[in-house]
Scaffold this active site. Structure first.
Site, mmCIF file in Angstrom:
data_model
loop_
_atom_site.group_PDB
_atom_site.id
_atom_site.type_symbol
_atom_site.label_atom_id
_atom_site.label_comp_id
_atom_site.label_asym_id
_atom_site.label_seq_id
_atom_site.Cartn_x
_atom_site.Cartn_y
_atom_site.Cartn_z
ATOM 1 N N SER A 140 0.854 -1.185 0.000
ATOM 2 C CA SER A 140 0.000 0.000 0.000
ATOM 3 C C SER A 140 0.893 1.239 0.000
ATOM 4 O O SER A 140 2.052 1.175 0.425
ATOM 5 C CB SER A 140 -0.862 0.014 1.271
ATOM 6 O OG SER A 140 -1.500 1.265 1.432
ATOM 7 N N TYR A 153 -2.177 -1.141 10.464
ATOM 8 C CA TYR A 153 -2.163 -1.258 8.993
ATOM 9 C C TYR A 153 -0.834 -0.731 8.435
ATOM 10 O O TYR A 153 -0.176 -1.399 7.633
ATOM 11 C CB TYR A 153 -3.345 -0.493 8.404
ATOM 12 C CG TYR A 153 -3.540 -0.711 6.914
ATOM 13 C CD1 TYR A 153 -4.177 -1.850 6.445
ATOM 14 C CD2 TYR A 153 -3.079 0.221 5.983
ATOM 15 C CE1 TYR A 153 -4.368 -2.057 5.078
ATOM 16 C CE2 TYR A 153 -3.261 0.021 4.618
ATOM 17 C CZ TYR A 153 -3.909 -1.114 4.168
ATOM 18 O OH TYR A 153 -4.086 -1.316 2.814
HETATM 19 P P1 NAD Z 1 -11.357 -6.185 -0.096
HETATM 20 O O1 NAD Z 1 -11.743 -6.102 1.344
HETATM 21 O O2 NAD Z 1 -12.279 -5.642 -1.133
HETATM 22 O O3 NAD Z 1 -10.976 -7.702 -0.451
HETATM 23 C C1 NAD Z 1 -10.152 -8.441 0.428
HETATM 24 C C2 NAD Z 1 -10.158 -9.882 0.026
HETATM 25 O O4 NAD Z 1 -9.398 -10.628 0.980
HETATM 26 C C3 NAD Z 1 -11.543 -10.499 0.014
HETATM 27 O O5 NAD Z 1 -11.633 -11.394 -1.081
HETATM 28 C C4 NAD Z 1 -11.600 -11.281 1.337
HETATM 29 O O6 NAD Z 1 -12.500 -12.378 1.285
HETATM 30 C C5 NAD Z 1 -10.162 -11.748 1.428
HETATM 31 N N1 NAD Z 1 -9.723 -12.149 2.760
HETATM 32 C C6 NAD Z 1 -9.868 -11.468 3.928
HETATM 33 N N2 NAD Z 1 -9.336 -12.168 4.942
HETATM 34 C C7 NAD Z 1 -8.823 -13.312 4.402
HETATM 35 C C8 NAD Z 1 -8.144 -14.415 4.936
HETATM 36 N N3 NAD Z 1 -7.874 -14.520 6.254
HETATM 37 N N4 NAD Z 1 -7.760 -15.425 4.096
HETATM 38 C C9 NAD Z 1 -8.041 -15.349 2.772
HETATM 39 N N5 NAD Z 1 -8.676 -14.306 2.210
HETATM 40 C C10 NAD Z 1 -9.068 -13.298 3.017
HETATM 41 O O7 NAD Z 1 -9.933 -5.455 -0.198
HETATM 42 P P2 NAD Z 1 -9.190 -4.780 -1.451
HETATM 43 O O8 NAD Z 1 -9.451 -3.327 -1.410
HETATM 44 O O9 NAD Z 1 -9.430 -5.548 -2.690
HETATM 45 O O10 NAD Z 1 -7.676 -4.972 -0.951
HETATM 46 C C11 NAD Z 1 -6.833 -6.023 -1.399
HETATM 47 C C12 NAD Z 1 -5.415 -5.713 -0.961
HETATM 48 O O11 NAD Z 1 -5.031 -4.432 -1.489
HETATM 49 C C13 NAD Z 1 -5.238 -5.626 0.562
HETATM 50 O O12 NAD Z 1 -4.005 -6.201 0.917
HETATM 51 C C14 NAD Z 1 -5.226 -4.122 0.816
HETATM 52 O O13 NAD Z 1 -4.526 -3.785 1.973
HETATM 53 C C15 NAD Z 1 -4.550 -3.630 -0.439
HETATM 54 N N6 NAD Z 1 -4.821 -2.211 -0.716
HETATM 55 C C16 NAD Z 1 -6.084 -1.780 -1.007
HETATM 56 C C17 NAD Z 1 -6.286 -0.426 -1.258
HETATM 57 C C18 NAD Z 1 -7.650 0.152 -1.585
HETATM 58 O O14 NAD Z 1 -7.777 1.383 -1.675
HETATM 59 N N7 NAD Z 1 -8.682 -0.657 -1.763
HETATM 60 C C19 NAD Z 1 -5.218 0.480 -1.224
HETATM 61 C C20 NAD Z 1 -3.946 0.001 -0.932
HETATM 62 C C21 NAD Z 1 -3.758 -1.343 -0.684
#
Ligand code: NAD
Length: 252
Positions: A140, A153
């Site tokens: 991130s 985080y």
């Molecule tokens: P999201 O919450 O939409 O999706 C998360 C996914 O992880 C889901 O499919 C959920 O079922 C799965 N998950 C959660 N706990 C789990 C576990 N214990 N085992 C297996 N699967 C599990 O999140 P997102 O926005 O798609 O984020 C995905 C990644 O990108 C994360 O690592 C997040 O930190 C990173 N990220 C997101 C953003 C953003 O703005 N959305 C920004 C920077 C980084």
């Protein structure tokens, strides 16, 4: 068809960024493993994406080491190999540092840091036997900068930058590249959950982002494709922001 013949596991790929990465890899002719904590959900998403010769769903909670190993074993059982591991599953927590409970702290560390390590390690053991592979961590911009009320985080996402470097060094002799992709603000379910805490709004993002918009899951998936494909053949140990210039900007 940049991933023809490759087998890719994407953790946490039932929705959001992980799902978009899975869809992008399928377009490049990879065989893909969808993962979620819930087996039914993982299987349902996989069925919607294609036939089981191309895509399967495996339920596993990757914050637990035996589950991450089982995810890789299920992949080997079905496809016979694993070429790409995208350690994407992650969670957020917005709370003042003095109010974070030990359980909340452990939950974020277990998934965002330990779960990433367990997934990468389980895949690497198989890749070492195979003679190579590719591992991508999803970090991130909060692995580069701090933001109030995100102690757990930010700690995990900063840790991934260091973890990426060491895994890249440990596994380079085995033909395994390891990189970290750092998304900016992407309008996923995570973002909706985070905004429900009233910590920030869409207007805050649009004002602060140098490009004046959210990034899309497709733009993150395109970056993921670059980092796992031969297009980045000499790239390892890096942290690549895809963030509209967010970390480049130090002003108000
Ligand atoms: P999201 O919450 O939409 O999706 C998360 C996914 O992880 C889901 O499919 C959920 O079922 C799965 N998950 C959660 N706990 C789990 C576990 N214990 N085992 C297996 N699967 C599990 O999140 P997102 O926005 O798609 O984020 C995905 C990644 O990108 C994360 O690592 C997040 O930190 C990173 N990220 C997101 C953003 C953003 O703005 N959305 C920004 C920077 C980084």
């Amino acid at each position: 068809m940049q991933l023809r013949g490759k087998v890719a596991i994407i953790t946490g790929s039932s929705m959001g960024i992980g799902l978009a990465v899975a869809e992008r890899f399928l377009k490049e002719d990879a065989r893909v493993v969808i993962n979620s904590r819930h087996p039914d959900k993982a299987r349902e998403v996989a069925r919607d994406l294609g036939h089981e010769e191309q895509v399967i769903g495996v339920g596993a909670d990757v914050s637990r080491s035996p589950e991450a190993e089982r995810l890789v074993e299920a992949t080997l059982g079905h496809f016979g190999r694993v070429d790409i591991m995208v350690c994407n599953a992650g969670t957020s927590l917005i709370r003042a540092a003095e109010d974070i409970t030990a359980e909340e702290w452990a939950h974020v560390i277990d998934l965002n840091l330990s779960g990433v390590f367990y997934s990468a390690q389980a895949a690497a053991k198989s890749m070492i036997r195979q003679g190579g592979g590719n591992i991508l961590l999803i970090g991130s911009i909060l692995g580069r900068v701090g933001l109030p009320r995100r102690a757990a985080y930010c700690a995990t996402k900063h840790a991934l930058v260091g973890l990426t470097k060491v895994l890249a060094l440990d596994w380079a002799p085995y033909g395994i590249r390891v990189n970290n992709l750092a998304p900016g603000y992407i309008a996923t379910e995570m973002n909706i959950r985070d905004q429900s805490t009233s910590d920030y709004s869409d207007q805050d993002i649009l004002r602060r982002d140098p490009m004046g918009r959210y990034g899309t899951v497709e733009e993150i998936a395109q970056g993921a494709l670059y980092l796992v494909s031969d297009a980045s053949g000499y790239v390892t140990g890096v942290d690549l922001p895809i963030d509209g210039g967010w970390v480049a900007y130090g002003g108000w």
